[in-house]
Design a protein around this motif. Sequence first.
Motif, PDB file in Angstrom:
ATOM      1  N   PRO A 120     136.197  33.539  29.349  1.00 50.69           N
ATOM      2  CA  PRO A 120     137.095  33.356  30.597  1.00 50.69           C
ATOM      3  C   PRO A 120     137.017  32.338  31.380  1.00 50.69           C
ATOM      4  O   PRO A 120     135.950  31.679  31.610  1.00 50.69           O
ATOM      5  CB  PRO A 120     136.757  34.804  31.257  1.00 50.69           C
ATOM      6  CG  PRO A 120     136.060  35.657  30.086  1.00 50.69           C
ATOM      7  CD  PRO A 120     135.417  34.691  29.339  1.00 50.69           C
ATOM      8  N   LEU A 146     145.578  35.749  32.800  1.00 47.39           N
ATOM      9  CA  LEU A 146     145.387  37.308  32.803  1.00 47.39           C
ATOM     10  C   LEU A 146     145.684  37.946  34.190  1.00 47.39           C
ATOM     11  O   LEU A 146     146.162  38.968  34.453  1.00 47.39           O
ATOM     12  CB  LEU A 146     144.233  37.605  32.266  1.00 47.39           C
ATOM     13  CG  LEU A 146     143.966  37.168  30.696  1.00 47.39           C
ATOM     14  CD1 LEU A 146     142.569  37.416  30.183  1.00 47.39           C
ATOM     15  CD2 LEU A 146     145.016  37.746  29.797  1.00 47.39           C
ATOM     16  N   HIS A 147     144.902  37.336  35.315  1.00 42.62           N
ATOM     17  CA  HIS A 147     144.812  38.089  36.587  1.00 42.62           C
ATOM     18  C   HIS A 147     145.205  36.959  37.491  1.00 42.62           C
ATOM     19  O   HIS A 147     144.639  35.895  37.624  1.00 42.62           O
ATOM     20  CB  HIS A 147     143.284  38.532  36.586  1.00 42.62           C
ATOM     21  CG  HIS A 147     142.796  39.527  35.899  1.00 42.62           C
ATOM     22  ND1 HIS A 147     142.203  39.267  34.807  1.00 42.62           N
ATOM     23  CD2 HIS A 147     143.149  40.987  36.051  1.00 42.62           C
ATOM     24  CE1 HIS A 147     141.956  40.576  34.233  1.00 42.62           C
ATOM     25  NE2 HIS A 147     142.617  41.667  34.845  1.00 42.62           N
ATOM     26  N   TYR A 184     138.120  42.171  38.112  1.00 43.90           N
ATOM     27  CA  TYR A 184     138.482  42.891  36.738  1.00 43.90           C
ATOM     28  C   TYR A 184     137.391  43.452  36.059  1.00 43.90           C
ATOM     29  O   TYR A 184     136.128  42.981  36.203  1.00 43.90           O
ATOM     30  CB  TYR A 184     139.279  42.076  35.805  1.00 43.90           C
ATOM     31  CG  TYR A 184     138.638  40.660  35.394  1.00 43.90           C
ATOM     32  CD1 TYR A 184     137.911  40.799  34.032  1.00 43.90           C
ATOM     33  CD2 TYR A 184     138.762  39.591  36.126  1.00 43.90           C
ATOM     34  CE1 TYR A 184     137.638  39.572  33.613  1.00 43.90           C
ATOM     35  CE2 TYR A 184     137.918  38.549  35.722  1.00 43.90           C
ATOM     36  CZ  TYR A 184     137.440  38.366  34.458  1.00 43.90           C
ATOM     37  OH  TYR A 184     136.846  37.368  33.831  1.00 43.90           O
ATOM     38  N   TRP A 191     142.447  45.194  30.773  1.00 45.86           N
ATOM     39  CA  TRP A 191     142.076  44.040  30.149  1.00 45.86           C
ATOM     40  C   TRP A 191     142.312  43.742  28.706  1.00 45.86           C
ATOM     41  O   TRP A 191     143.155  42.746  28.326  1.00 45.86           O
ATOM     42  CB  TRP A 191     140.657  43.974  30.219  1.00 45.86           C
ATOM     43  CG  TRP A 191     140.077  42.275  29.842  1.00 45.86           C
ATOM     44  CD1 TRP A 191     140.157  41.150  30.811  1.00 45.86           C
ATOM     45  CD2 TRP A 191     139.418  42.054  28.584  1.00 45.86           C
ATOM     46  NE1 TRP A 191     139.431  40.412  30.089  1.00 45.86           N
ATOM     47  CE2 TRP A 191     139.309  40.755  28.640  1.00 45.86           C
ATOM     48  CE3 TRP A 191     139.578  42.601  27.542  1.00 45.86           C
ATOM     49  CZ2 TRP A 191     138.780  40.064  27.606  1.00 45.86           C
ATOM     50  CZ3 TRP A 191     139.153  41.806  26.244  1.00 45.86           C
ATOM     51  CH2 TRP A 191     138.641  40.700  26.585  1.00 45.86           C
ATOM     52  N   LEU A 194     146.118  43.054  28.471  1.00 51.62           N
ATOM     53  CA  LEU A 194     146.447  41.984  28.952  1.00 51.62           C
ATOM     54  C   LEU A 194     146.148  40.796  28.018  1.00 51.62           C
ATOM     55  O   LEU A 194     147.031  40.040  27.611  1.00 51.62           O
ATOM     56  CB  LEU A 194     145.641  41.422  30.280  1.00 51.62           C
ATOM     57  CG  LEU A 194     146.439  42.272  31.458  1.00 51.62           C
ATOM     58  CD1 LEU A 194     145.402  42.198  32.516  1.00 51.62           C
ATOM     59  CD2 LEU A 194     147.698  41.816  32.138  1.00 51.62           C
ATOM     60  N   VAL A 195     145.344  41.014  27.289  1.00 52.50           N
ATOM     61  CA  VAL A 195     144.619  39.956  26.432  1.00 52.50           C
ATOM     62  C   VAL A 195     145.685  40.046  25.245  1.00 52.50           C
ATOM     63  O   VAL A 195     146.010  38.947  24.771  1.00 52.50           O
ATOM     64  CB  VAL A 195     143.091  40.119  26.243  1.00 52.50           C
ATOM     65  CG1 VAL A 195     142.840  39.412  24.674  1.00 52.50           C
ATOM     66  CG2 VAL A 195     142.191  39.841  26.991  1.00 52.50           C
ATOM     67  N   SER A 198     148.773  38.122  25.551  1.00 51.23           N
ATOM     68  CA  SER A 198     148.558  36.594  25.932  1.00 51.23           C
ATOM     69  C   SER A 198     148.248  35.637  24.814  1.00 51.23           C
ATOM     70  O   SER A 198     148.037  36.328  23.808  1.00 51.23           O
ATOM     71  CB  SER A 198     147.346  36.743  26.923  1.00 51.23           C
ATOM     72  OG  SER A 198     146.150  36.607  26.219  1.00 51.23           O
ATOM     73  N   ASN A 201     145.294  36.537  22.289  1.00 52.68           N
ATOM     74  CA  ASN A 201     144.944  37.535  21.419  1.00 52.68           C
ATOM     75  C   ASN A 201     144.722  37.051  19.846  1.00 52.68           C
ATOM     76  O   ASN A 201     144.198  37.689  19.218  1.00 52.68           O
ATOM     77  CB  ASN A 201     146.047  38.278  21.512  1.00 52.68           C
ATOM     78  CG  ASN A 201     147.319  37.444  20.980  1.00 52.68           C
ATOM     79  OD1 ASN A 201     147.291  36.473  20.781  1.00 52.68           O
ATOM     80  ND2 ASN A 201     148.465  38.274  21.055  1.00 52.68           N
TER      81      ASN A 201
END
Length: 237
Positions: A120, A146-147, A184, A191, A194-195, A198, A201
């Motif tokens: 991350p 992601l965030h 998070y 999570w 979201l992954v 995105s 993945n």
Amino acid sequence: MTGRFSAALLLAALTGLPVTAQNNTLTAAEKSGGWRLLFDGTTTNGWRNYMKTGPAAGWEVKDGALTRVGGGGDIVFNEKFRNFELMLEWRLDPASTRAGNSGIFIRAIEGPDAIYYSAPEVQVLDDAKHPDGKSELTSAGSNFGLHPAPRGVVKPVGEWNAVRLLVNGNHVEHWLNGRKIVEYELNSPEWKALVASSKFNQWPEYGQAVEGYIGLQEHGSFVAFRNIKLRPLPAAR
């Protein structure tokens, strides 16, 4: 007091420890509290390029800061960490011909072709000039892609920004200039969703390591880091 909120001031505010008067040093209280420096202010010792064993090519110490001076690639500190608090300051250059873009990686592993396949990233960015600054998901301080990070927290380009990262088990917090802006839980249902939606993945290692390297991104433009200090934490409950 000036408008700049240094890493030393942030650490003092969060922990009650005395302010460190000199950059890239620790007070006696910080040392006794378990903090350690990851950058000594004069050399690149401890840092190397991702997936390489030699010195940190493309990075030099300039004016007491670990600075990207040319192509060479992302760098990692040559020790793995599991649970920790990380403090540092970063600065971009308003005179740079390219809008500043970099990042701070957590729990990176080696093996994947790129560091961001596993780690991350805390975004470091010139929000005003770089295209990524148009979206809060990719603006300064975000958990990249992601965030989102809220507006109005990052300082103008040329000033130092103070970062505090808390990584404890699956729990992650991003603090910027004294304000918590991202929080998070790794591997939570949110999570994972979201992954899955995105670009991450496609990389099964992304966000899965329980320990790994601290990394700094070389993304083709000037960036400087200083006061890089870390406090290991006990195993998360």
